[in-house]
Design a protein around this motif. Structure first.
Motif, PDB file in Angstrom:
ATOM      1  N   PHE A 138       0.845  -1.207   0.000  1.00 21.51           N
ATOM      2  CA  PHE A 138       0.000   0.000   0.000  1.00 21.51           C
ATOM      3  C   PHE A 138       0.881   1.258   0.000  1.00 21.51           C
ATOM      4  N   LEU A 139       1.838   1.309   0.939  1.00 24.65           N
ATOM      5  CA  LEU A 139       2.702   2.502   1.010  1.00 24.65           C
ATOM      6  C   LEU A 139       3.527   2.629  -0.265  1.00 24.65           C
ATOM      7  N   GLN A 140       3.987   1.493  -0.765  1.00 25.62           N
ATOM      8  CA  GLN A 140       4.823   1.523  -1.973  1.00 25.62           C
ATOM      9  C   GLN A 140       4.081   2.153  -3.153  1.00 25.62           C
ATOM     10  N   ILE A 141       2.822   1.784  -3.300  1.00 25.24           N
ATOM     11  CA  ILE A 141       2.085   2.315  -4.451  1.00 25.24           C
ATOM     12  C   ILE A 141       1.789   3.806  -4.255  1.00 25.24           C
ATOM     13  N   LEU A 142       1.567   4.222  -3.005  1.00 27.86           N
ATOM     14  CA  LEU A 142       1.372   5.661  -2.764  1.00 27.86           C
ATOM     15  C   LEU A 142       2.615   6.444  -3.176  1.00 27.86           C
ATOM     16  N   VAL A 143       3.783   5.956  -2.721  1.00 25.09           N
ATOM     17  CA  VAL A 143       5.029   6.691  -3.025  1.00 25.09           C
ATOM     18  C   VAL A 143       5.300   6.690  -4.532  1.00 25.09           C
ATOM     19  N   ALA A 144       5.032   5.550  -5.178  1.00 28.12           N
ATOM     20  CA  ALA A 144       5.383   5.438  -6.604  1.00 28.12           C
ATOM     21  C   ALA A 144       4.451   6.239  -7.500  1.00 28.12           C
ATOM     22  N   VAL A 145       3.182   6.441  -7.057  1.00 30.48           N
ATOM     23  CA  VAL A 145       2.182   7.043  -7.946  1.00 30.48           C
ATOM     24  C   VAL A 145       1.878   8.512  -7.627  1.00 30.48           C
ATOM     25  N   VAL A 146       1.838   8.866  -6.331  1.00 29.34           N
ATOM     26  CA  VAL A 146       1.336  10.198  -5.962  1.00 29.34           C
ATOM     27  C   VAL A 146       2.495  11.209  -5.933  1.00 29.34           C
ATOM     28  N   PRO A 147       2.396  12.295  -6.700  1.00 34.96           N
ATOM     29  CA  PRO A 147       3.469  13.296  -6.684  1.00 34.96           C
ATOM     30  C   PRO A 147       3.746  13.745  -5.249  1.00 34.96           C
ATOM     31  N   HIS A 148       5.021  13.951  -4.930  1.00 40.24           N
ATOM     32  CA  HIS A 148       5.362  14.087  -3.525  1.00 40.24           C
ATOM     33  C   HIS A 148       4.929  15.391  -2.883  1.00 40.24           C
ATOM     34  N   GLU A 149       4.785  16.438  -3.709  1.00 37.17           N
ATOM     35  CA  GLU A 149       4.263  17.672  -3.107  1.00 37.17           C
ATOM     36  C   GLU A 149       2.809  17.458  -2.682  1.00 37.17           C
ATOM     37  N   THR A 182      -6.020   2.039  -7.787  1.00 38.15           N
ATOM     38  CA  THR A 182      -7.061   3.037  -8.091  1.00 38.15           C
ATOM     39  C   THR A 182      -7.042   4.151  -7.053  1.00 38.15           C
ATOM     40  N   VAL A 183      -6.902   3.764  -5.780  1.00 39.56           N
ATOM     41  CA  VAL A 183      -6.844   4.758  -4.698  1.00 39.56           C
ATOM     42  C   VAL A 183      -5.679   5.719  -4.931  1.00 39.56           C
ATOM     43  N   ALA A 184      -4.497   5.182  -5.232  1.00 33.88           N
ATOM     44  CA  ALA A 184      -3.317   6.031  -5.432  1.00 33.88           C
ATOM     45  C   ALA A 184      -3.521   6.964  -6.635  1.00 33.88           C
ATOM     46  N   LEU A 185      -4.098   6.442  -7.704  1.00 36.44           N
ATOM     47  CA  LEU A 185      -4.309   7.268  -8.906  1.00 36.44           C
ATOM     48  C   LEU A 185      -5.361   8.357  -8.650  1.00 36.44           C
ATOM     49  N   LEU A 186      -6.358   8.036  -7.819  1.00 40.24           N
ATOM     50  CA  LEU A 186      -7.361   9.051  -7.451  1.00 40.24           C
ATOM     51  C   LEU A 186      -6.709  10.159  -6.629  1.00 40.24           C
ATOM     52  N   ILE A 187      -5.889   9.777  -5.645  1.00 45.28           N
ATOM     53  CA  ILE A 187      -5.229  10.784  -4.794  1.00 45.28           C
ATOM     54  C   ILE A 187      -4.295  11.636  -5.659  1.00 45.28           C
ATOM     55  N   ALA A 188      -3.620  10.976  -6.606  1.00 45.04           N
ATOM     56  CA  ALA A 188      -2.693  11.703  -7.478  1.00 45.04           C
ATOM     57  C   ALA A 188      -3.428  12.655  -8.422  1.00 45.04           C
ATOM     58  N   GLY A 189      -4.727  12.407  -8.627  1.00 49.24           N
ATOM     59  CA  GLY A 189      -5.488  13.214  -9.598  1.00 49.24           C
ATOM     60  C   GLY A 189      -5.324  12.693 -11.017  1.00 49.24           C
TER      61      GLY A 189
END
Ligand SMILES: Nc1ncnc2c1ncn2[C@@H]1O[C@H](COP(=O)(O)OP(=O)(O)O)[C@@H](O)[C@H]1O
Ligand SMILES: C[C@@](O)(CCOP(=O)(O)O)CC(=O)O
Length: 424
Positions: A138-149, A182-189
């Motif tokens: 879960f954390l890995q996909i957040l870091v890999a997908v969501v821009p860090h700012e 899907t969650v990570a891509l939604l958070i990333a926009g």
């Protein structure tokens, strides 16, 4: 943003294990035994026929924007692992690696080792390796997908829950992978909440879901996450350049019983063991794998005939039964059978039905194909017999073998919808 993301589990009708290998594997290896898997990257792969189940994993997600002033305290809860919850700061994740638009650019191992170190300091509860793997992914996909700012300015509340048995061959890890991608891509926009995801959005979800599956499985073929993403009944193969996925919308609805032997097993270990045997017995295992492919092709041709010609359905069902039994026998040759699956199969066959394991095998689930003329009384008697099989099984325990739990049986609907984003 408050929503629920969900994805279905899957049943593989034919092609598990075979789908991991290249086509004509027997010929390839007979000509050049040293070729092994290295040459497979340039060839076409075997196909699997798989269908989505009406059992889903869901993630309830709440994202708070502009969290910098209050901190970015976030929480991921895994209801299927004894209410395990991880509390963390999303801002901490923004210090690890760099988000990418494509999984190819991610240094998976470096990222995983950062996340492992982070979890070592942040998980207070006792965890099983399975639960830890889920948190890590879960954390890995957040870091890999969501821009860090963005990670540094949002707080996330996510709770995961599944109706699928975990580790039983019904694709729970892929359903989880599709949800968290899907969650990570939604958070990333990168995708927006919609009731109708576009083909390019589905492709993006599937790509990142495979990335997450790879962390959990090692070398997944991609069939499970593809069914979890697209739903329905699909014909799936990998190719050197990506996946080849054909939705099979015109096929008849099949009636099946699913049986969970409740025998736990690891997909990763089973797939690795088949590969060892593939390399160790080059004149035996590769031809068996090729035969699995042939059976899948024949089964698909007969399923197509079934939808065109209901009149000949009895004969076609006899052939479908043959394919199911034959494929199970081949899976047994590659050592992914289990005495509990043998018990279920022989019971189904005594009632006149075909039965095979589904997924990685070694326990987990089997399915039984019910022809349209199967009477309710016969089906009820079969269900009763299967739910009592553990009694006979336990009368013959060997050595320190654990007594078997009762096997679980249910009739289920196949061909369900793929990933969905609903309002919470
Ligand atoms: N509902 C869930 N919540 C958290 N993690 C999950 C969930 N479902 C699956 N997983 C992850 O997937 C792993 C199961 O994968 P696997 O052994 O391949 O089983 P399956 O055949 O059901 O996909 C679990 O150990 C866990 O890491
Ligand atoms: C054995 C395999 O074909 C399917 C595994 O399914 P499951 O993880 O047991 O649900 C592996 C794969 O396709 O990656």
């Amino acid at each position: 943003m408050q929503l629920v993301v969900s994805a279905p589990g899957k049943v593989i009708l034919h092609g598990e294990h075979a789908v991991v290998y290249g086509k004509a594997s027997a010929v390839n290896l007979a000509l050049n035994p040293m070729n092994s898997m290295s040459s497979m990257s340039s060839m076409n792969y075997n196909t699997a026929l798989a269908t989505a189940l009406d059992m889903r994993t869901s993630v309830r997600l709440a994202v708070t924007e502009g969290a910098t002033t209050q901190g970015t305290e976030s929480r991921v809860a895994l209801a299927d692992f004894g209410l395990l919850a991880l509390t963390f700061q999303t801002a901490d994740l923004s210090a690890m690696g760099k988000a990418r638009s494509d999984p190819v650019g991610v240094d998976r191992e470096a990222l995983l080792s950062d996340i492992e170190a982070y979890l070592a300091n942040h998980v207070q509860q006792e965890t099983t390796p399975e639960a830890r793997l889920a948190l890590k992914t879960f954390l890995q996909i957040l870091v890999a997908v969501v821009p860090h700012e963005r990670l540094a300015s949002v707080a996330i509340q996510a709770s995961v829950q599944s109706a699928l048995p975990i580790g039983a061959g019904l694709g729970s890890s892929a359903a989880f992978a599709v949800c968290i991608a899907t969650v990570a891509l939604l958070i990333a926009g990168s995708i927006q909440q919609t009731s109708n995801l576009s083909p390019s959005q589905l492709e993006l979800i599937n790509k990142w879901a495979l990335y997450a599956e790879t962390t959990m499985h090692g070398t997944p073929s991609g069939v499970d996450n593809t069914v979890g993403t697209y739903g329905g009944l699909i014909q799936f193969a990998r190719t050197a350049s990506g996946i080849n996925m054909t939705p099979l919308t015109d096929l008849p609805k099949l009636r099946i019983l699913l049986v969970n032997t409740q025998q736990s097993r690891s997909t990763k270990a089973l797939v690795a063991n088949v590969r060892t045997n593939f390399d160790k017995f080059p004149s035996i295992v590769p031809p068996v794998i090729d035969l699995m492919e042939t059976i899948g092709v024949q089964a698909l041709a007969d399923l197509r005939k079934l939808s065109l010609d209901q009149g000949a359905s009895a004969e076609i069902y006899e052939r479908l039964k043959f394919y199911i039994s034959a494929n199970h026998a081949l899976l047994s040759v590659v050592q992914v059978d289990h005495p509990k699956l043998v018990a279920v199969r022989s019971c189904a066959e005594r009632f006149g039905f075909g039965c095979k394991l589904t997924g990685a095998g070694g326990g987990g689930c089997a399915f039984i194909l019910l022809p349209p003329d199967a009477s309710p009384e016969t089906v009820a008697a079969l269900v009763h017999a299967i739910t009592n099989l553990h009694v006979q099984y336990n009368a013959l325990l060997v050595g320190n073998e654990e007594p078997s739990q009762p096997f679980l049986v249910w009739e289920t609907n196949l061909g369900s919808q793929g990933v969905r984003i609903d309002t919470a």
